[in-house]
Design an enzyme around this catalytic site. Sequence first.
Site, PDB file in Angstrom:
ATOM      1  N   SER A   9      26.110  56.910   7.192  1.00  0.00           N
ATOM      2  CA  SER A   9      27.570  56.999   7.170  1.00  0.00           C
ATOM      3  C   SER A   9      28.137  55.625   6.828  1.00  0.00           C
ATOM      4  O   SER A   9      27.833  54.632   7.488  1.00  0.00           O
ATOM      5  CB  SER A   9      28.099  57.418   8.545  1.00  0.00           C
ATOM      6  OG  SER A   9      29.461  57.064   8.665  1.00  0.00           O
ATOM      7  N   HIS A  34      26.682  59.377   3.520  1.00  0.00           N
ATOM      8  CA  HIS A  34      27.633  60.236   4.252  1.00  0.00           C
ATOM      9  C   HIS A  34      29.001  59.580   4.158  1.00  0.00           C
ATOM     10  O   HIS A  34      29.193  58.455   4.632  1.00  0.00           O
ATOM     11  CB  HIS A  34      27.174  60.360   5.708  1.00  0.00           C
ATOM     12  CG  HIS A  34      27.971  61.303   6.542  1.00  0.00           C
ATOM     13  ND1 HIS A  34      27.729  62.650   6.599  1.00  0.00           N
ATOM     14  CD2 HIS A  34      29.025  61.065   7.361  1.00  0.00           C
ATOM     15  CE1 HIS A  34      28.602  63.207   7.439  1.00  0.00           C
ATOM     16  NE2 HIS A  34      29.381  62.274   7.908  1.00  0.00           N
ATOM     17  N   ASP A  36      32.794  59.593   4.975  1.00  0.00           N
ATOM     18  CA  ASP A  36      33.728  60.152   5.980  1.00  0.00           C
ATOM     19  C   ASP A  36      35.177  60.021   5.545  1.00  0.00           C
ATOM     20  O   ASP A  36      35.722  58.911   5.505  1.00  0.00           O
ATOM     21  CB  ASP A  36      33.532  59.420   7.319  1.00  0.00           C
ATOM     22  CG  ASP A  36      32.278  59.860   8.030  1.00  0.00           C
ATOM     23  OD1 ASP A  36      31.480  58.989   8.432  1.00  0.00           O
ATOM     24  OD2 ASP A  36      32.089  61.077   8.178  1.00  0.00           O
ATOM     25  N   HIS A  68      32.203  64.334   4.059  1.00  0.00           N
ATOM     26  CA  HIS A  68      32.600  64.958   5.323  1.00  0.00           C
ATOM     27  C   HIS A  68      34.111  64.830   5.443  1.00  0.00           C
ATOM     28  O   HIS A  68      34.626  63.741   5.758  1.00  0.00           O
ATOM     29  CB  HIS A  68      31.869  64.234   6.475  1.00  0.00           C
ATOM     30  CG  HIS A  68      32.264  64.705   7.825  1.00  0.00           C
ATOM     31  ND1 HIS A  68      31.938  63.996   8.977  1.00  0.00           N
ATOM     32  CD2 HIS A  68      32.955  65.797   8.233  1.00  0.00           C
ATOM     33  CE1 HIS A  68      32.412  64.636  10.028  1.00  0.00           C
ATOM     34  NE2 HIS A  68      33.028  65.742   9.606  1.00  0.00           N
ATOM     35  N   ASP A 177      25.505  64.326  13.462  1.00  0.00           N
ATOM     36  CA  ASP A 177      26.389  63.238  13.050  1.00  0.00           C
ATOM     37  C   ASP A 177      27.136  62.633  14.240  1.00  0.00           C
ATOM     38  O   ASP A 177      27.967  63.288  14.860  1.00  0.00           O
ATOM     39  CB  ASP A 177      27.416  63.822  12.051  1.00  0.00           C
ATOM     40  CG  ASP A 177      28.346  62.777  11.496  1.00  0.00           C
ATOM     41  OD1 ASP A 177      29.345  63.168  10.855  1.00  0.00           O
ATOM     42  OD2 ASP A 177      28.078  61.572  11.684  1.00  0.00           O
ATOM     43  N   GLY A 178      26.777  61.367  14.554  1.00  0.00           N
ATOM     44  CA  GLY A 178      27.610  60.660  15.526  1.00  0.00           C
ATOM     45  C   GLY A 178      26.837  60.049  16.676  1.00  0.00           C
ATOM     46  O   GLY A 178      26.219  60.773  17.462  1.00  0.00           O
ATOM     47  N   GLY A 179      26.874  58.709  16.734  1.00  0.00           N
ATOM     48  CA  GLY A 179      26.316  58.015  17.902  1.00  0.00           C
ATOM     49  C   GLY A 179      24.811  57.962  17.969  1.00  0.00           C
ATOM     50  O   GLY A 179      24.236  57.612  18.999  1.00  0.00           O
ATOM     51  N   SER A 200      26.927  53.196  12.457  1.00  0.00           N
ATOM     52  CA  SER A 200      27.063  51.875  13.095  1.00  0.00           C
ATOM     53  C   SER A 200      25.717  51.306  13.548  1.00  0.00           C
ATOM     54  O   SER A 200      25.500  50.093  13.476  1.00  0.00           O
ATOM     55  CB  SER A 200      28.027  51.957  14.283  1.00  0.00           C
ATOM     56  OG  SER A 200      27.630  53.014  15.137  1.00  0.00           O
TER      57      SER A 200
HETATM   58  C1  DX5 Z   1      32.740  60.352  12.935  1.00  0.00           C
HETATM   59  C2  DX5 Z   1      32.003  60.451  11.607  1.00  0.00           C
HETATM   60  C3  DX5 Z   1      30.562  60.035  11.715  1.00  0.00           C
HETATM   61  C4  DX5 Z   1      30.393  58.591  12.184  1.00  0.00           C
HETATM   62  C5  DX5 Z   1      28.922  58.275  12.303  1.00  0.00           C
HETATM   63  O1  DX5 Z   1      33.909  61.106  12.860  1.00  0.00           O
HETATM   64  O2  DX5 Z   1      32.005  61.777  11.133  1.00  0.00           O
HETATM   65  O3  DX5 Z   1      29.951  60.208  10.434  1.00  0.00           O
HETATM   66  O4  DX5 Z   1      30.992  57.720  11.281  1.00  0.00           O
HETATM   67  O5  DX5 Z   1      28.829  56.921  12.613  1.00  0.00           O
HETATM   68  P1  DX5 Z   1      28.070  56.424  13.921  1.00  0.00           P
HETATM   69  O6  DX5 Z   1      26.610  56.606  13.598  1.00  0.00           O
HETATM   70  O7  DX5 Z   1      28.495  55.010  14.055  1.00  0.00           O
HETATM   71  O8  DX5 Z   1      28.513  57.277  15.065  1.00  0.00           O
HETATM   72 ZN    ZN Z   2      30.768  62.168   9.443  1.00  0.00          ZN
END
Ligand code: DX5
Ligand code: ZN
Length: 226
Positions: A9, A34, A36, A68, A177-179, A200
């Site tokens: 992402s 990805h 966003d 996304h 997706d996420g964290g 991140s």
């Molecule tokens: C959140 C996004 C994710 C996010 C993922 O709304 O859809 O794609 O950016 O990033 P990390 O891995 O930092 O959670």
């Molecule tokens: Zn995303």
Amino acid sequence: MNKILLSTSILSANFSILGQEIKNVLKFGADMIHFDVMDNHYVPNLTFGPMVLKSIRNYNILNPIDVHIMAKPVDNLIPLFAQAGADFITIHPESTYHLNRTLNIIKDNGCKVGVAINPALSIDFIDDIIEKLDLVLIMSVDPGFSNQEFMTNTFKKINLIKKKVILSKRKIYISVDGGIKLNHINFLLKSGVNILVIGSYIFNNDPKFIIKKIKNLIFKFNKIKK
Ligand code: DX5
Ligand code: ZN
């Protein structure tokens, strides 16, 4: 569906050198990008539009890109991102009044069809549209921001979706997706995830080192699975 893909992402990338940041993570081993899209309406954050995607493609970045879209309304944006170079377009059911029609628009514009499921959204609606899907994006955070904590109830949701995908007999990517951090990956792989979306954890550390660690875990998992 054997190959497990790492999709980075770019929400946490350094936007002042975005093209180079993307080239680097792809060089280090990422498989996909990805992208966003946030509109400060469906989610309380604002990112980038189709022009940025176009400029990434013009920078000769050819790997698959999953756009996304966290925006409402969403229908009018789909052709713009398709023309700008999206491979997958993934939308949230809450961002349209007519989900079936919106998924048809993605397909009619030549992109693979993805649907995103927020942490608090039941997965029951999937049954009525699974024949249209190429990808299910399971959100392990509430959409809108990177750097959030991974929600562990995601694992239960992955198993439920996996069962539906197997029953459908379709080739549908299960993406999370996420964290996501290193300690989540083995569990995610064992749960049957096909695409890991990580932002991140890669960009806020040493991308080359982190991607190598992730790819090693995927390699070891594949070896044991054989
Ligand atoms: C959140 C996004 C994710 C996010 C993922 O709304 O859809 O794609 O950016 O990033 P990390 O891995 O930092 O959670
Ligand atoms: Zn995303």
